[in-house]
Structures are given as C-alpha cells and as structure tokens.
Design an enzyme around this catalytic site. Structure first.
Site, short mmCIF file in Angstrom:
data_model
loop_
_atom_site.label_atom_id
_atom_site.label_comp_id
_atom_site.label_asym_id
_atom_site.label_seq_id
_atom_site.Cartn_x
_atom_site.Cartn_y
_atom_site.Cartn_z
N ARG A 44 2.29 1.46 10.22
CA ARG A 44 1.83 1.81 8.87
C ARG A 44 3.01 1.72 7.90
O ARG A 44 3.81 2.64 7.77
CB ARG A 44 1.24 3.23 8.87
N ARG B 242 1.92 -5.21 11.68
CA ARG B 242 1.08 -4.42 12.58
C ARG B 242 0.74 -5.16 13.86
O ARG B 242 0.76 -4.59 14.95
CB ARG B 242 -0.20 -3.97 11.86
N GLU C 139 -6.74 -0.15 15.00
CA GLU C 139 -7.33 -1.19 14.15
C GLU C 139 -6.29 -2.24 13.74
O GLU C 139 -5.22 -1.91 13.24
CB GLU C 139 -7.94 -0.57 12.90
N SER D 226 -10.52 -6.07 10.12
CA SER D 226 -11.74 -5.47 9.56
C SER D 226 -12.59 -6.56 8.93
O SER D 226 -12.14 -7.26 8.02
CB SER D 226 -11.39 -4.41 8.52
N ARG E 227 0.84 -1.19 0.00
CA ARG E 227 0.00 0.00 0.00
C ARG E 227 0.88 1.24 0.00
O ARG E 227 1.84 1.33 0.76
CB ARG E 227 -0.93 0.01 1.22
#
Length: 431
Positions: free
Chosen positions: A285, A400, A359, A362, A270
């Site tokens: 991130r 993460r 987070e 999801s 990403r």
C-alpha cells in the site's frame, strides 16, 4: 470544493423518467449499496423543478404575447402593456433564480444516485459479504520458513525502502538493480500481451481536472483519497480510468468505431486516507505506483458488456497464470462494489507471508452510469443517439504485484526464481 454542475459536463446517472417510473427499484439499489440518499427528497425536488420550468415557460409565453400585442396596441393601451411586461419580467427573474437553486440541489442529489447492481451480486453492506467464485493454482509449499517480500528485498539489496522515507515519507518506495528492471519489464510485457488482444496502448497523465473525477464517479465522496494541487485546480489520479473516461466527453461515437479498447498506462497517486496502520511495511500500500488499466467503451447492450467483462477478467487471469501466481476470483457484494458499478469481480493473489489472498485486480462493469456522468454517447444503426457502456479492469499494478511474485517464487537461499514467461526478458532463470 464546488463541483461542476451535471448540466455542463454530464447527464443524470439514471434518467429521471426511470427514477419516477421505478422508485422501488432505485430505492432497493440505494439500500443494497448502503448509500446515504433520501430518494423522496430527490423526487420532491424533481417535482418542484418541473413546476418551476412550467411556470417559466408560461411567463415567457405571456411576455411574447405582450410583445406581439405592442405592434397593434393603441398609444393609450401601451403603458398598461409595458407595466404588465415589466411585472412578468420581474416574476420571471425570481422564478428563474429559484429554478437555478433547486436545479443545483437536484444535481447534487443526482451525483449520489447508485447504479442498479446485477441480480447475481451478493447483497450486503461491505466486503465481508463477498463470495469466492473460484480458486486457481495451488499456494506453494515451502520446506523452509518463507520470507516476506521486504526481507527478500533487503537480503538482495533490491531497494532503499528505509532511505527513501527521509525524502518522501512513509508509504513510498525506491527500487534498484534487478528489481527495478523487473518492474519495467513486467509492465512492458503486460502492455505487449494486451496489444495482442486488440487493446490500443495509451500513456495518460496522472493530472486531471475535477470534472474528470466527477465523470468517473470518484467525486464527490472520495476527495480525501486524491492529492489536490490547489494552485492549478488539478488532482492526481489513482487510475488511468479517470483520463480515459473523459477522452471522448461530449462526442457521439459512430457504431462502426465501437468497441473502443484502451490499455491505459500511467503513474498513479493515492493518499490512502483511512488506512493508517494498515500495510505500512513494504510494497502493498504505497502513495505512488504504476498501473496498466484495461478500459472498454461498447454499445449499451447488456449481453455485449457482459462479454467484455468476461474478456477483461480473462486477460487479468491470463497474466497471473503466466506469472505463476495462485489467485482467487471474488464476486463483490453490493455494498463493496461502489456507487456506480453494475458488477465487480476482484482478483486476489496469494501472499505467503500473510497466509492469505490480497487484492491485485478489480474488474468492473458500469453499464451507462458512468457514461451519463461523462456524456459518452454513440449512434446506433437506426441513427439514434444512446449512452455507451463502460468497463475497466486492472491488467497490472506495480509495485503491489511484486509482493506475490517475489514471495511465491522465493528459494531457501533468498534467490527468486522467475516465471518462464519473464525469463527471456530478464536474461535468466533467477532475478
């Protein structure tokens, strides 16, 4: 870049009949999801397309009628019939050109149609309207000043976070030693747990063609988040969901083959566009990471997909409980859940150094919105072909997950105690 037309790869995300018959429902979904879409313009284009299709059909009927008449026409009548056929041919070409243009414009608008969210979703434009459903586990109470994960990593020489930026730039990482082993062990452990739950492990590539991103709903609208390999017209995916959704494109799945349960493992990429200045330090991130994604294809029954949503969520919670990480479950608002989602629950894990939950998972139900884009169908017991429902949820994403894992289990001397579930894999109590 131009996207493949819906007609080639998919179907409208909501049926046009549904939109025509339920404009108020669709209009409310557009407003609730904060989508920039003019429904009146879409419906007007739809009307124009239908009118042009009717005209093309009529012109073709007339031309066939003239062709049939040629067989019995006298020599004197044939020149007039030929001239009429030529005129009809010219008009047909003109109308078909206009139809193609308006169809393309309609397809472009259809790609921005939201799915209808469930009635229990909090209505609001962004994540500030999300609701905490429940909290599981107690954040640890330290009798010393806890370190953040970067300090723990540096203290134990578990990574080269500084050196790797010389090679790959910011938001990259390079684990080593015991922490590198832990990352691999975590993923293998999670894969085994999902396999026990009936999920077929799939290792999928990060590379995907543009239509696969269109099929999942990532394109158009999120192109800036993906790395584009222009020479090969490929993109790097940020989730295994992109490959898994398109695996069965164009197929009709027999009822006895459902549900299809995949655990997709892949490298993910990403660009983190729009996140400048946020979470630059450490592992929260990063541009490249690894992800184990739960993915379900099931029959288009609301109760059935609701059961699978609960199962996917329960699987993620099972892993977090075994990792002894405190977390909270979030009900996502209509504006935060994304364009095509019917329902979304995030799981946020406790990060001591930040003093808040972040987070890590999801869980999403998309009903047939994604299936229509990807042309994923099944044949029911009455032999009727229908669009399936699709769901997905993170099982684990690394690095993460290492952030709450290291920080919640740290000790005063800088060591990290491993959860009991991981101790056999790592050969001891401490990392």
């Amino acid at each position: 870049m131009p996207f493949p037309p819906i007609a080639r790869y998919a179907r409208p995300m909501l049926s046009l009949n549904f939109i025509r018959e339920n404009p108020y429902v669709v209009r409310k979904a557009i407003a609730d999801k904060n989508v920039a879409l003019d429904l009146d313009a879409l419906l007007q284009l739809d009307g124009e397309v239908r009118t042009l299709k009717t005209r093309v059909d009529e012109l073709r009927r007339q031309k066939n009628e003239i062709s049939d008449g040629f067989r019995t026409a006298s020599p004197e009548e044939r020149p007039a019939l030929g001239a009429r056929a030529k005129a009809i041919g010219a008009e047909t070409a003109e109308v078909e050109t206009s139809l193609a243009e308006k169809n393309a414009a309609l397809d472009a608008l259809m790609l921005n149609l939201p799915g209808i969210p469930w009635d229990g979703a909090p209505v609001g434009p962004d994540e500030s309207f999300n609701i905490v459903v429940r909290t599981e586990g107690e954040p640890p109470r330290f009798d010393f000043e806890p370190r953040d994960h970067v300090a723990l990593i540096e203290m134990n020489d578990w990574a080269d976070l500084g050196r790797i930026t010389q090679v790959s730039g910011s938001r990259t990482y390079c684990l080593k030693g015991r922490l590198a082993l832990l990352e691999q062990a975590l993923m293998f452990w999670a894969q085994q747990r999902l396999s026990e739950q009936g999920f077929a492990l799939m290792t999928v590539p990060a590379l995907a063609r543009p239509h696969a991103f269109v099929a999942t709903g990532h394109f158009p609208g999120h192109e800036e988040e993906a790395y584009h390999i222009q020479q090969d017209e490929l993109y790097l995916a940020g989730t295994g969901e992109i490959a898994l959704t398109s695996l069965h494109t164009g197929e009709i799945i027999e009822a006895e083959k459902l549900p299809i349960l995949y655990a997709g493992y892949s490298p993910c990429f990403r660009r983190e566009a729009g996140s400048a200045g946020r979470d630059v330090r450490g592992l929260l991130r990063v541009h490249q990471f690894y992800k184990l994604e739960q993915y379900v294809i099931c029959e288009d029954d609301e109760a059935v997909s609701a059961e699978w949503h609960a199962k996917l969520l329960a699987n993620a919670e099972m892993l977090l409980k075994d990792l002894e990480i405190p977390y909270q479950v979030i009900e996502a608002s209509t504006g935060d859940m994304g364009l095509g989602k019917y329902r979304m629950n995030d799981i946020e894990s406790w990060v001591p150094s930040l003093g808040k939950y972040r987070e890590t998972h999801s869980c999403s139900t998309l009903h047939d919105w994604q299936a229509r884009r990807a042309n994923l169908r099944w044949r029911d017991g009455e032999r009727k072909v229908r669009f399936v429902h699709t769901l997905n949820n993170t099982a684990l994403a690394s690095p993460r997950i290492l952030v709450p894992l290291l920080e919640n289990h740290q000790m005063e001397d800088g060591r990290v105690r491993l959860p009991k579930a991981l101790q056999p894999l790592m050969g001891g109590e401490f990392l």
